[in-house]
Scaffold this motif. Sequence first.
Motif, PDB file in Angstrom:
ATOM      1  N   PHE A   6       0.842  -1.187   0.000  1.00  0.00           N
ATOM      2  CA  PHE A   6       0.000   0.000   0.000  1.00  0.00           C
ATOM      3  C   PHE A   6       0.876   1.235   0.000  1.00  0.00           C
ATOM      4  O   PHE A   6       1.782   1.366   0.811  1.00  0.00           O
ATOM      5  CB  PHE A   6      -0.896  -0.008   1.244  1.00  0.00           C
ATOM      6  CG  PHE A   6      -1.800  -1.207   1.293  1.00  0.00           C
ATOM      7  CD1 PHE A   6      -3.086  -1.139   0.797  1.00  0.00           C
ATOM      8  CD2 PHE A   6      -1.354  -2.410   1.812  1.00  0.00           C
ATOM      9  CE1 PHE A   6      -3.920  -2.252   0.833  1.00  0.00           C
ATOM     10  CE2 PHE A   6      -2.177  -3.529   1.853  1.00  0.00           C
ATOM     11  CZ  PHE A   6      -3.466  -3.443   1.362  1.00  0.00           C
ATOM     12  N   ARG A   7       0.602   2.138  -0.932  1.00  0.00           N
ATOM     13  CA  ARG A   7       1.343   3.400  -1.009  1.00  0.00           C
ATOM     14  C   ARG A   7       0.340   4.532  -0.772  1.00  0.00           C
ATOM     15  O   ARG A   7      -0.573   4.735  -1.566  1.00  0.00           O
ATOM     16  CB  ARG A   7       1.989   3.564  -2.370  1.00  0.00           C
ATOM     17  CG  ARG A   7       2.862   4.807  -2.461  1.00  0.00           C
ATOM     18  CD  ARG A   7       3.547   4.961  -3.800  1.00  0.00           C
ATOM     19  NE  ARG A   7       4.134   3.711  -4.233  1.00  0.00           N
ATOM     20  CZ  ARG A   7       4.017   3.233  -5.483  1.00  0.00           C
ATOM     21  NH1 ARG A   7       3.362   3.881  -6.399  1.00  0.00           N
ATOM     22  NH2 ARG A   7       4.581   2.090  -5.807  1.00  0.00           N
ATOM     23  N   ILE A   8       0.512   5.251   0.323  1.00  0.00           N
ATOM     24  CA  ILE A   8      -0.355   6.378   0.639  1.00  0.00           C
ATOM     25  C   ILE A   8       0.242   7.605  -0.037  1.00  0.00           C
ATOM     26  O   ILE A   8       1.412   7.918   0.153  1.00  0.00           O
ATOM     27  CB  ILE A   8      -0.448   6.595   2.163  1.00  0.00           C
ATOM     28  CG1 ILE A   8      -0.951   5.326   2.832  1.00  0.00           C
ATOM     29  CG2 ILE A   8      -1.348   7.792   2.478  1.00  0.00           C
ATOM     30  CD1 ILE A   8      -0.824   5.329   4.332  1.00  0.00           C
ATOM     31  N   MET A  49      -6.249  15.419   0.794  1.00  0.00           N
ATOM     32  CA  MET A  49      -6.864  14.547  -0.201  1.00  0.00           C
ATOM     33  C   MET A  49      -6.002  13.325  -0.547  1.00  0.00           C
ATOM     34  O   MET A  49      -5.586  13.138  -1.685  1.00  0.00           O
ATOM     35  CB  MET A  49      -7.176  15.313  -1.490  1.00  0.00           C
ATOM     36  CG  MET A  49      -8.443  16.083  -1.436  1.00  0.00           C
ATOM     37  SD  MET A  49      -9.828  15.020  -1.039  1.00  0.00           S
ATOM     38  CE  MET A  49     -11.076  16.219  -0.839  1.00  0.00           C
ATOM     39  N   PRO A  50      -5.719  12.503   0.435  1.00  0.00           N
ATOM     40  CA  PRO A  50      -4.869  11.336   0.152  1.00  0.00           C
ATOM     41  C   PRO A  50      -5.592  10.263  -0.658  1.00  0.00           C
ATOM     42  O   PRO A  50      -6.817  10.209  -0.702  1.00  0.00           O
ATOM     43  CB  PRO A  50      -4.532  10.811   1.547  1.00  0.00           C
ATOM     44  CG  PRO A  50      -5.677  11.230   2.391  1.00  0.00           C
ATOM     45  CD  PRO A  50      -6.134  12.542   1.827  1.00  0.00           C
ATOM     46  N   TRP A  51      -4.808   9.429  -1.298  1.00  0.00           N
ATOM     47  CA  TRP A  51      -5.312   8.228  -1.939  1.00  0.00           C
ATOM     48  C   TRP A  51      -4.332   7.113  -1.667  1.00  0.00           C
ATOM     49  O   TRP A  51      -3.193   7.362  -1.269  1.00  0.00           O
ATOM     50  CB  TRP A  51      -5.573   8.422  -3.432  1.00  0.00           C
ATOM     51  CG  TRP A  51      -4.374   8.685  -4.283  1.00  0.00           C
ATOM     52  CD1 TRP A  51      -3.594   7.759  -4.906  1.00  0.00           C
ATOM     53  CD2 TRP A  51      -3.832   9.958  -4.646  1.00  0.00           C
ATOM     54  NE1 TRP A  51      -2.594   8.368  -5.625  1.00  0.00           N
ATOM     55  CE2 TRP A  51      -2.727   9.725  -5.483  1.00  0.00           C
ATOM     56  CE3 TRP A  51      -4.166  11.266  -4.344  1.00  0.00           C
ATOM     57  CZ2 TRP A  51      -1.974  10.753  -6.023  1.00  0.00           C
ATOM     58  CZ3 TRP A  51      -3.409  12.291  -4.877  1.00  0.00           C
ATOM     59  CH2 TRP A  51      -2.328  12.021  -5.708  1.00  0.00           C
ATOM     60  N   THR A  64      -6.540   1.630  -7.061  1.00  0.00           N
ATOM     61  CA  THR A  64      -6.338   2.909  -6.397  1.00  0.00           C
ATOM     62  C   THR A  64      -7.633   3.253  -5.673  1.00  0.00           C
ATOM     63  O   THR A  64      -8.708   3.149  -6.248  1.00  0.00           O
ATOM     64  CB  THR A  64      -6.004   4.023  -7.414  1.00  0.00           C
ATOM     65  OG1 THR A  64      -4.825   3.653  -8.122  1.00  0.00           O
ATOM     66  CG2 THR A  64      -5.782   5.354  -6.731  1.00  0.00           C
ATOM     67  N   VAL A  65      -7.513   3.651  -4.424  1.00  0.00           N
ATOM     68  CA  VAL A  65      -8.671   4.045  -3.625  1.00  0.00           C
ATOM     69  C   VAL A  65      -8.434   5.493  -3.202  1.00  0.00           C
ATOM     70  O   VAL A  65      -7.425   5.807  -2.589  1.00  0.00           O
ATOM     71  CB  VAL A  65      -8.821   3.123  -2.385  1.00  0.00           C
ATOM     72  CG1 VAL A  65     -10.014   3.540  -1.554  1.00  0.00           C
ATOM     73  CG2 VAL A  65      -8.937   1.673  -2.812  1.00  0.00           C
ATOM     74  N   ARG A  66      -9.391   6.364  -3.552  1.00  0.00           N
ATOM     75  CA  ARG A  66      -9.228   7.796  -3.284  1.00  0.00           C
ATOM     76  C   ARG A  66     -10.187   8.264  -2.204  1.00  0.00           C
ATOM     77  O   ARG A  66     -11.338   7.837  -2.161  1.00  0.00           O
ATOM     78  CB  ARG A  66      -9.481   8.597  -4.558  1.00  0.00           C
ATOM     79  CG  ARG A  66      -8.479   8.271  -5.673  1.00  0.00           C
ATOM     80  CD  ARG A  66      -8.734   9.142  -6.873  1.00  0.00           C
ATOM     81  NE  ARG A  66      -8.654  10.546  -6.557  1.00  0.00           N
ATOM     82  CZ  ARG A  66      -7.532  11.258  -6.623  1.00  0.00           C
ATOM     83  NH1 ARG A  66      -6.400  10.708  -6.978  1.00  0.00           N
ATOM     84  NH2 ARG A  66      -7.557  12.541  -6.319  1.00  0.00           N
ATOM     85  N   LEU A  67      -9.723   9.166  -1.360  1.00  0.00           N
ATOM     86  CA  LEU A  67     -10.555   9.738  -0.313  1.00  0.00           C
ATOM     87  C   LEU A  67     -11.715  10.522  -0.912  1.00  0.00           C
ATOM     88  O   LEU A  67     -12.837  10.449  -0.434  1.00  0.00           O
ATOM     89  CB  LEU A  67      -9.731  10.631   0.609  1.00  0.00           C
ATOM     90  CG  LEU A  67     -10.478  11.280   1.762  1.00  0.00           C
ATOM     91  CD1 LEU A  67     -11.090  10.227   2.670  1.00  0.00           C
ATOM     92  CD2 LEU A  67      -9.569  12.191   2.547  1.00  0.00           C
ATOM     93  N   ASP A  68     -11.479  11.249  -1.981  1.00  0.00           N
ATOM     94  CA  ASP A  68     -12.539  12.081  -2.565  1.00  0.00           C
ATOM     95  C   ASP A  68     -13.595  11.262  -3.311  1.00  0.00           C
ATOM     96  O   ASP A  68     -14.597  11.786  -3.742  1.00  0.00           O
ATOM     97  CB  ASP A  68     -11.954  13.162  -3.468  1.00  0.00           C
ATOM     98  CG  ASP A  68     -11.111  12.632  -4.604  1.00  0.00           C
ATOM     99  OD1 ASP A  68     -10.775  11.431  -4.606  1.00  0.00           O
ATOM    100  OD2 ASP A  68     -10.750  13.422  -5.487  1.00  0.00           O
TER     101      ASP A  68
END
Length: 72
Positions: A6-8, A49-51, A64-68
Motif C-alpha cells: 500500500f502506497r499512501i 486529499m490522500p489516496w 487505487t482508492v481515493r478519499l474524494d
Amino acid sequence: MNRFHFRIRNAFAALSDRKGRHCDNVLEAIVLARSALDVFAADCVECAMPWIEIADERGNLVATVRLDERKH
C-alpha cells in the motif's frame, strides 16, 4: 494468500509500505485501504486529499482508492 503493498499518496508526498500485507485477494486489499481512508477522514486529513495505491507482490499497480471518491 497474496501479499499487497500500500502506497499512501497525496499531491505532495508518498509513503510506501515496503513490507506489504497478506490479503486473500485484491478486494480484501481494497476494503483495507478504504478503512484506512475512513480513519484519515475522521482525523480531518481531507485537506491533503490522500489516496492509496495498491500493488501486487511484483509491484504492479492493481487498484487505487481515493478519499474524494468515498461515500459520505
